[in-house]
Write a protein that holds these residues in place. Structure first.
Motif, PDB file in Angstrom:
ATOM      1  N   LEU A   1       3.029   6.247  -7.083  1.00 13.43           N
ATOM      2  CA  LEU A   1       2.038   7.090  -7.776  1.00 13.43           C
ATOM      3  C   LEU A   1       2.283   8.568  -7.511  1.00 13.43           C
ATOM      4  N   GLU A   2       2.670   8.898  -6.273  1.00 17.29           N
ATOM      5  CA  GLU A   2       2.944  10.309  -5.968  1.00 17.29           C
ATOM      6  C   GLU A   2       4.163  10.809  -6.747  1.00 17.29           C
TER       7      GLU A   2
ATOM      8  N   VAL B   1      -4.483  10.990  -4.928  1.00 19.08           N
ATOM      9  CA  VAL B   1      -3.798   9.797  -4.435  1.00 19.08           C
ATOM     10  C   VAL B   1      -3.511   9.944  -2.934  1.00 19.08           C
ATOM     11  N   LEU B   2      -3.083  11.133  -2.506  1.00 23.23           N
ATOM     12  CA  LEU B   2      -2.822  11.343  -1.079  1.00 23.23           C
ATOM     13  C   LEU B   2      -4.102  11.170  -0.267  1.00 23.23           C
TER      14      LEU B   2
ATOM     15  N   LEU C   1       3.917  17.140 -12.661  1.00 23.57           N
ATOM     16  CA  LEU C   1       3.580  18.494 -12.241  1.00 23.57           C
ATOM     17  C   LEU C   1       4.780  19.428 -12.337  1.00 23.57           C
TER      18      LEU C   1
ATOM     19  N   SER D   1       3.020  11.500 -10.290  1.00 21.92           N
ATOM     20  CA  SER D   1       2.212  12.723 -10.386  1.00 21.92           C
ATOM     21  C   SER D   1       3.072  13.967 -10.230  1.00 21.92           C
ATOM     22  N   LEU D   2       3.944  13.942  -9.200  1.00 28.38           N
ATOM     23  CA  LEU D   2       4.720  15.152  -8.927  1.00 28.38           C
ATOM     24  C   LEU D   2       5.732  15.429 -10.031  1.00 28.38           C
TER      25      LEU D   2
ATOM     26  N   ALA E   1      -6.711   9.354  -1.080  1.00 28.72           N
ATOM     27  CA  ALA E   1      -7.073   7.933  -1.054  1.00 28.72           C
ATOM     28  C   ALA E   1      -6.192   7.180  -0.066  1.00 28.72           C
ATOM     29  N   TYR E   2      -4.926   7.589   0.029  1.00 29.59           N
ATOM     30  CA  TYR E   2      -4.002   6.944   0.957  1.00 29.59           C
ATOM     31  C   TYR E   2      -4.468   7.145   2.395  1.00 29.59           C
TER      32      TYR E   2
ATOM     33  N   LEU F   1      -5.934   3.114  -4.538  1.00 31.93           N
ATOM     34  CA  LEU F   1      -4.920   4.083  -4.977  1.00 31.93           C
ATOM     35  C   LEU F   1      -4.919   4.221  -6.495  1.00 31.93           C
ATOM     36  N   THR F   2      -5.020   3.070  -7.193  1.00 33.11           N
ATOM     37  CA  THR F   2      -4.988   3.113  -8.658  1.00 33.11           C
ATOM     38  C   THR F   2      -6.165   3.912  -9.198  1.00 33.11           C
TER      39      THR F   2
ATOM     40  N   TYR G   1       5.966  22.989 -14.595  1.00 35.84           N
ATOM     41  CA  TYR G   1       6.147  24.277 -13.935  1.00 35.84           C
ATOM     42  C   TYR G   1       7.194  25.169 -14.608  1.00 35.84           C
TER      43      TYR G   1
ATOM     44  N   PHE H   1      -5.622   7.560  -8.707  1.00 35.35           N
ATOM     45  CA  PHE H   1      -4.643   8.071  -9.669  1.00 35.35           C
ATOM     46  C   PHE H   1      -5.307   8.312 -11.030  1.00 35.35           C
TER      47      PHE H   1
ATOM     48  N   LEU I   1       3.067   1.496  -3.309  1.00 40.40           N
ATOM     49  CA  LEU I   1       2.277   1.958  -4.460  1.00 40.40           C
ATOM     50  C   LEU I   1       1.961   3.449  -4.324  1.00 40.40           C
ATOM     51  N   PHE I   2       1.641   3.858  -3.082  1.00 41.87           N
ATOM     52  CA  PHE I   2       1.352   5.276  -2.823  1.00 41.87           C
ATOM     53  C   PHE I   2       2.542   6.154  -3.217  1.00 41.87           C
TER      54      PHE I   2
ATOM     55  N   LEU J   1      -1.317  17.515 -11.006  1.00 41.72           N
ATOM     56  CA  LEU J   1      -1.760  18.236  -9.808  1.00 41.72           C
ATOM     57  C   LEU J   1      -2.885  17.502  -9.078  1.00 41.72           C
TER      58      LEU J   1
ATOM     59  N   ALA K   1      -3.927  14.500  -9.677  1.00 41.89           N
ATOM     60  CA  ALA K   1      -3.523  13.117  -9.430  1.00 41.89           C
ATOM     61  C   ALA K   1      -2.808  13.029  -8.085  1.00 41.89           C
ATOM     62  N   ALA K   2      -1.864  13.943  -7.826  1.00 43.54           N
ATOM     63  CA  ALA K   2      -1.114  13.916  -6.567  1.00 43.54           C
ATOM     64  C   ALA K   2      -2.049  14.094  -5.373  1.00 43.54           C
ATOM     65  N   ALA K   3      -2.961  15.076  -5.469  1.00 44.89           N
ATOM     66  CA  ALA K   3      -3.856  15.363  -4.344  1.00 44.89           C
ATOM     67  C   ALA K   3      -4.827  14.211  -4.104  1.00 44.89           C
TER      68      ALA K   3
ATOM     69  N   PHE L   1       0.847  -1.202   0.000  1.00 43.45           N
ATOM     70  CA  PHE L   1       0.000   0.000   0.000  1.00 43.45           C
ATOM     71  C   PHE L   1       0.881   1.251   0.000  1.00 43.45           C
TER      72      PHE L   1
END
Lengths: 271, 170
Positions: free
Chosen positions: A20-21, B79-80, A28, A24-25, B82-83, B54-55, A32, B58, A16-17, B73, B75-77, A13
């Motif tokens: 994925l972060e 996923v957090l 992002l 995403s980041l 959901a976590y 989580l998937t 920028y 995302f 995977l978190f 943007l 996606a990050a928010a 868990f």
């Protein structure tokens, strides 16, 4: 090996978190930086056509005011026609125009983010390219930063990377225009020499020094100036000419000699 | 399973459409933008597998990003957010027994329980979103003010939607 497997199973868990972060980041932060935002390319015909359907419905509600704006603009343009002048200067007879204007409809627009973009319904099939200027009936609106077949993404003036070269119409000083964020109506004029005193209502126009906008297009009017006696440069607040929250139609400016101008600049910077 | 599966797909599509075509286009005072789409994550079954949760978050975030030109943007928010969901459910409702495939509902969690649950998740989502967007601590109080306002507005919309759809199903 078994331990490793057990570790992954136990913490899958969290792992995977984190994965994925990170994905995403990295998306992002890549978007920028200034250059990435110019190479911006997630525009697609799919998202464009979805927005087209919704704007084709909502546009009916603003037909009347849009018409009035266009009539105003037509009147202004008619006044500039050569036939409107009593004694046209025969030497100023251009065979070819340097700039070509392409009209487009805004299909999606935002004003409440720190970095705002618009989507318009013309793309590279209609001859649009990155780094073309975009204006509204009132003044400067943004710059093309990405094109798909039939749609383009516009970096609106409401973006933290905005830096437009401008000129105070009354006096001719060169200044730069930025957007400090927060209010979609107000921009910031920077790099004003401190001895220049601006008055409320002074117009700021494009300087014509960039390859993107021709000179003389209105950017906005001065609201107030903050003079700091010790600094060499002062700043001023500017009210944008374009009202971004009601923007429906825009014109994209195609500079026909752009390639030639860039080539020349590159040649001279090589030496 | 299959009925619930299709209900969730339809919910996903409807929430994305409402978010992208209606809410993102409304400019309330230029700085508020409620994000009702997170309701999809809030209403997923309690016992959903954590990696699936989580998937889905995302994919949902990326879909919103795709239409809003904000790649990564949302996606990050999301996923957090959901976590944080399994922990939040454990924290507030450890005394409740949930059936398999049961979705969090107003009836089971009561208004106060559901309110706390939604508040924590929506706040985490909005906080991450605004902080990533602004990416500085200058004007922190102003940013916090926007976050709170937007959290409350998002919650109001979620509760209105819940009441409307609850009435229909009764």
């Amino acid at each position: 090996m078994q331990n490793l497997f057990a570790f992954f199973l136990k913490y899958h868990f969290f792992i995977l978190f984190v994965v994925l972060e990170i994905i995403s980041l990295s998306f992002l932060f890549n978007s920028y930086s200034y250059h990435r935002s110019l190479k911006y390319n997630v525009v697609s015909d799919a998202s464009g056509s979805l927005f087209s359907v919704s704007t084709s419905i909502t546009n009916y509600f603003s037909l009347k005011s849009e018409n009035e704006i266009l009539i105003e603009e037509n009147t202004g343009l008619r006044n500039k026609l050569k036939s409107s002048f009593y004694n046209p200067d025969s030497t100023a007879d251009y065979k070819d125009s340097l700039y070509q204007y392409i009209s487009a409809k805004v299909v999606s627009n935002s004003i409440n983010k720190p970095n705002n973009f618009m989507l318009i319904n013309k793309g590279h099939n209609q001859g649009l390219e990155n780094e073309m200027g975009v204006i509204s009936s009132f003044g400067v609106a943004g710059i093309v930063v990405g094109t798909s077949g039939n749609y383009s993404a516009i970096m609106s003036l409401l973006h933290h990377n905005t830096r437009i070269s401008g000129r105070i119409k009354n006096g001719g000083q060169l200044v730069n225009i930025e957007w400090p964020g927060i209010d979609y109506r107000l921009g910031k004029v920077v790099d004003i020499p401190s001895h220049i005193v601006l008055r409320q209502g002074d117009s700021v126009i494009t300087s014509g020094n960039s390859l993107i906008f021709p000179g003389g297009i209105l950017i906005g009017t001065i609201v107030n100036q903050e003079i700091n006696a010790n600094a060499e440069l002062s700043e001023a607040t500017l009210k944008f000419a374009t009202s971004f929250n009601t923007l429906k139609h825009v014109y994209v400016i195609k500079n026909k000699n752009r390639a030639e101008q860039i080539e020349l600049l590159e040649e001279s910077s090589d030496e | 399973m299959s009925r619930q599966f299709f209900r969730n797909i339809i919910r996903f599509l409807l929430l994305v459409l409402v978010q992208v075509l209606v809410l993102n286009e409304i400019k309330l005072g230029g700085y508020i933008n409620p994000y009702i789409y997170v309701m999809f994550i809030i209403l997923l079954p309690v016992d959903i597998s954590k990696s699936l949760l989580l998937t889905l978050a995302f994919i949902l975030g990326l879909t919103i990003d795709f239409f809003g030109n904000t790649l990564g943007l949302h996606a990050a928010a999301t996923v957090l957010m959901a976590y944080a969901r399994p922990g939040t459910i454990n924290l507030f409702f450890s005394n409740l027994e949930f059936n398999s495939n049961e979705e969090p509902s107003l009836q089971r969690l009561k208004f106060s329980g559901f309110f706390r649950y939604v508040f924590v998740l929506v706040f985490i989502h909005n906080f991450t979103l605004y902080m990533l967007e602004v990416f500085s601590f200058t004007d922190f109080l102003y940013t916090l003010y926007r976050i709170m306002l937007n959290t409350l507005l998002t919650m109001l919309l979620i509760f209105i939607t819940m009441f409307i759809f609850n009435k229909k199903s009764n």
